[in-house]
Design an enzyme around this catalytic site. Structure first.
Site, mmCIF file in Angstrom:
data_model
loop_
_atom_site.group_PDB
_atom_site.id
_atom_site.type_symbol
_atom_site.label_atom_id
_atom_site.label_comp_id
_atom_site.label_asym_id
_atom_site.label_seq_id
_atom_site.Cartn_x
_atom_site.Cartn_y
_atom_site.Cartn_z
ATOM 1 N N LYS A 173 0.867 -1.186 0.000
ATOM 2 C CA LYS A 173 0.000 0.000 0.000
ATOM 3 C C LYS A 173 0.901 1.233 0.000
ATOM 4 C CE LYS A 173 -1.870 2.910 2.681
ATOM 5 N NZ LYS A 173 -1.823 4.075 1.770
ATOM 6 N N GLU A 248 9.721 1.302 10.615
ATOM 7 C CA GLU A 248 10.721 2.354 10.352
ATOM 8 C C GLU A 248 9.991 3.676 10.536
ATOM 9 O OE1 GLU A 248 13.814 1.827 9.767
ATOM 10 O OE2 GLU A 248 13.903 -0.258 9.140
ATOM 11 N N CYS A 282 13.190 11.199 7.089
ATOM 12 C CA CYS A 282 13.131 10.705 8.468
ATOM 13 C C CYS A 282 14.450 10.959 9.187
ATOM 14 C CB CYS A 282 12.802 9.219 8.468
ATOM 15 S SG CYS A 282 13.921 8.244 7.445
ATOM 16 N N GLU A 383 8.914 16.007 15.587
ATOM 17 C CA GLU A 383 9.378 15.907 14.197
ATOM 18 C C GLU A 383 8.587 16.894 13.331
ATOM 19 O OE1 GLU A 383 8.319 12.397 11.906
ATOM 20 O OE2 GLU A 383 10.347 12.332 11.082
HETATM 21 P P1 NAD Z 1 2.059 8.209 7.828
HETATM 22 O O1 NAD Z 1 2.329 7.399 9.028
HETATM 23 O O2 NAD Z 1 0.978 9.213 7.887
HETATM 24 O O3 NAD Z 1 1.700 7.266 6.595
HETATM 25 C C1 NAD Z 1 2.553 6.219 6.183
HETATM 26 C C2 NAD Z 1 1.719 5.160 5.481
HETATM 27 O O4 NAD Z 1 0.825 4.578 6.431
HETATM 28 C C3 NAD Z 1 0.849 5.715 4.350
HETATM 29 O O5 NAD Z 1 0.819 4.772 3.296
HETATM 30 C C4 NAD Z 1 -0.513 5.829 5.010
HETATM 31 O O6 NAD Z 1 -1.595 5.796 4.107
HETATM 32 C C5 NAD Z 1 -0.500 4.599 5.916
HETATM 33 N N1 NAD Z 1 -1.442 4.640 7.045
HETATM 34 C C6 NAD Z 1 -1.909 5.722 7.691
HETATM 35 N N2 NAD Z 1 -2.778 5.336 8.672
HETATM 36 C C7 NAD Z 1 -2.826 3.982 8.640
HETATM 37 C C8 NAD Z 1 -3.526 2.998 9.405
HETATM 38 N N3 NAD Z 1 -4.363 3.332 10.383
HETATM 39 N N4 NAD Z 1 -3.326 1.695 9.113
HETATM 40 C C9 NAD Z 1 -2.466 1.335 8.127
HETATM 41 N N5 NAD Z 1 -1.802 2.222 7.362
HETATM 42 C C10 NAD Z 1 -1.967 3.525 7.616
HETATM 43 O O7 NAD Z 1 3.437 8.873 7.404
HETATM 44 P P2 NAD Z 1 3.722 9.875 6.191
HETATM 45 O O8 NAD Z 1 3.193 11.220 6.534
HETATM 46 O O9 NAD Z 1 3.295 9.256 4.897
HETATM 47 O O10 NAD Z 1 5.319 9.878 6.184
HETATM 48 C C11 NAD Z 1 6.071 10.694 7.009
HETATM 49 C C12 NAD Z 1 6.602 9.918 8.191
HETATM 50 O O11 NAD Z 1 7.328 8.779 7.758
HETATM 51 C C13 NAD Z 1 7.579 10.726 9.015
HETATM 52 O O12 NAD Z 1 7.302 10.550 10.378
HETATM 53 C C14 NAD Z 1 8.927 10.114 8.663
HETATM 54 O O13 NAD Z 1 9.918 10.282 9.649
HETATM 55 C C15 NAD Z 1 8.555 8.688 8.466
HETATM 56 N N6 NAD Z 1 9.567 7.988 7.666
HETATM 57 C C16 NAD Z 1 10.380 7.078 8.289
HETATM 58 C C17 NAD Z 1 11.385 6.443 7.560
HETATM 59 C C18 NAD Z 1 12.320 5.442 8.221
HETATM 60 O O14 NAD Z 1 12.940 4.678 7.498
HETATM 61 N N7 NAD Z 1 12.450 5.428 9.534
HETATM 62 C C19 NAD Z 1 11.549 6.717 6.208
HETATM 63 C C20 NAD Z 1 10.705 7.643 5.610
HETATM 64 C C21 NAD Z 1 9.706 8.277 6.349
#
Ligand code: NAD
Length: 488
Positions: A173, A248, A282, A383
């Site tokens: 997804k 992650e 991130c 963050e």
């Molecule tokens: P997010 O958590 O809002 O969304 C990430 C994914 O999860 C999306 O595909 C979203 O649709 C899905 N999602 C949201 N709610 C969900 C639920 N209830 N059940 C299942 N899936 C769900 O994050 P974002 O805004 O897309 O990305 C930014 C975040 O990602 C930042 O916090 C960043 O630090 C983190 N990030 C971490 C890494 C790492 O490797 N540690 C890498 C890139 C980004």
């Protein structure tokens, strides 16, 4: 025309609401894309369950699985310009960055193909002579991979490649805002001969498609990259189902400039560490600690370098920072800067949305540096995920270590120093999964990556990365011609 999605090896219209991909640089429409419904998720899971259990995949020799990944890597490279352009349209990153993400995806596919081919199983030889044991690794089954929008193709391949190398099926997804690269990737896997059902791409809302996937009884592992709150929620789902999960998550990484740092190298490294990807990374080095003895000199140079950064249209050459992903995210970044001001912080550069000329059409925010706040301030703890750097000074190493570690996050950290031994010992004291010494944001697929504390659980990449998608089984083989004795 609404684009179809990839469900169980078939391209067809998703039954969820249509979503629109916008170019963050000017708001123009890239594409209308179907999203998955809960019924589509059900069909994809059933197809995946059938596909990974099928002898053609279950009994495929490692080099046969690897061959698909090698072919995909070649195809990615052949279409690298097209894939980079697509991602720039989807999330607004400059082309130089999206080209690097595409190259990283090809490298990851090759790396896990090689890891799959060279994975050794273990023959244990206990001192007892009447039996021996073998430990073998087997697939977990159907894997749900859920990804964020900031580095789509790279983070998606980081999950798909080791999962397939391990003999599983993957349901991906992608983030709501950036489904285009994942759909292109599916075409390449199809062209490379991946058997039907082993990969599905299911765009849609996290709360609908992501939840349905994570909660499905046949999904046996959740591999998630995204925000800490979403990760925590998915960890609860995984705990209820008693399935493994890898998370992650977010970060608020400290970058440390010691008194003996090479000032020029460090200043350039700090600017790159926070402002590349417009801070939407991130691992962005978003908290800067500078030793008091060079604080003023360092800050002067930091501001000069920051003012030289070119913010602009991401398809134009020579641009350092493109737009933020969308209006809602820009508003959240701007709110944090307003909060910093309210808390007494001094905005040294940036701090106002860019609206001049063509920048008015997109979500452009300038590189912003804030000083005068303590590490306990909210902008130093939360963050922001944007181009905002908070700067603090320190006097001694004990204070530095305490403040650098005073964070719920523990994803990464940077150290700038010419004294390697000192930097090494400091690196060992910092609570973070990745530490860069005299560099920042360098990545190798052979180095395991993941977070301490609320930055995550588990590790991706490295040779062990494929084992994260497998489970170990020990097999005992009796060697004696006598019946088992009555003892343990
Ligand atoms: P997010 O958590 O809002 O969304 C990430 C994914 O999860 C999306 O595909 C979203 O649709 C899905 N999602 C949201 N709610 C969900 C639920 N209830 N059940 C299942 N899936 C769900 O994050 P974002 O805004 O897309 O990305 C930014 C975040 O990602 C930042 O916090 C960043 O630090 C983190 N990030 C971490 C890494 C790492 O490797 N540690 C890498 C890139 C980004």
């Amino acid at each position: 025309m609404v684009r179809p999605i990839f469900i169980g090896g078939e391209w067809r219209q998703g039954r969820g609401p249509v979503s629109i991909s916008h170019f963050p640089a000017d708001g123009s429409i890239n594409a209308e894309i179907g999203t998955a419904s809960v019924e589509d998720v059900e069909e994809a899971v059933q197809a995946a369950e059938h596909a990974w259990r099928h002898p053609s995949w279950r009994q495929a020799l490692p080099h046969q699985r690897a061959a698909v990944l090698y072919r995909v890597a070649d195809l990615i490279e052949q279409r690298s310009e097209q894939l980079a352009a697509l991602q720039t349209k989807d999330n607004g990153k400059p082309l130089a960055e999206t080209r690097a993400l595409v190259a990283s995806a090809a490298g990851t596919a090759r790396y896990f193909a090689a890891a799959c081919e060279t994975l050794d199983e273990q023959l244990n030889t206990p001192r007892a002579l009447d039996f021996m044991t073998l430990s073998v690794h087997e697939p977990i089954g159907v894997v749900a991979a859920i990804t964020p929008w900031n580095s789509p193709i790279a983070s998606e391949m980081q999950k798909i490649a080791p999962a397939l190398a391990g003999g599983n099926a993957v349901l991906l997804k992608p983030a709501d805002a950036t489904p285009l690269a994942a759909l292109e990737l599916a075409k390449l896997f199809e062209e490379a001969g991946l058997p039907k059902g082993l990969l599905s791409i299911l765009p849609g809302r996290g709360s609908v498609v992501g939840e349905a996937l994570a909660r499905h009884p046949l999904v046996r592992k959740i591999s998630f990259t995204g925000g800490t709150n979403t990760g925590r929620r998915l960890a609860h789902v995984a705990a209820d189902k008693l399935i493994p999960t890898s998370l992650e998550l977010g970060g608020k990484s400290p970058t440390i400039v010691l008194e003996d740092a090479d000032l020029e190298l460090a200043a350039k490294g700090v600017v790159y560490g926070i402002f590349s990807s417009a801070g939407q990374a991130c691992i962005a080095g978003s908290r800067l600690f500078v030793h008091r003895s060079l604080y003023d000199r360092f800050l002067t140079r930091l501001l000069e370098l920051t003012r030289e950064l070119r913010v602009g249209h991401p398809e134009r050459p020579g641009i350092h920072m493109g737009p933020l992903i969308n209006e809602a995210h820009l508003a959240s970044v701007a709110d944090y800067v307003a909060l910093a001001r309210a808390e007494g912080g001094k905005v040294l550069c940036g701090g106002e949305r860019l609206t001049e000329g063509e920048l008015a059409e997109g979500c452009f925010y300038p590189p912003t540096i804030i000083a005068g706040l303590p590490n306990g301030a909210r902008v130093c703890q939360e963050e922001i995920f944007g181009p905002v750097l908070v700067v603090m000074r320190f006097d001694d190493e004990e204070q530095l270590v305490a403040e650098a570690n005073d964070s719920v996050f523990g994803l990464a950290a940077g150290i700038w120093s010419e004294d390697f031994r000192r930097a090494w010992h400091l690196a060992r004291r910092l609570e973070a999964g990745t530490i860069w010494i005299n560099t920042y944001k360098k990545f190798s697929v052979s180095a395991p990556f993941g977070g301490f504390k609320e930055s995550g659980l588990g590790r991706e990449k490295g040779r062990q990365g494929v084992l994260a998608y497998m489970q170990q089984k020990s097999i005992y083989v009796g060697l004696s011609d006598q019946p088992n004795p009555w003892c343990c």
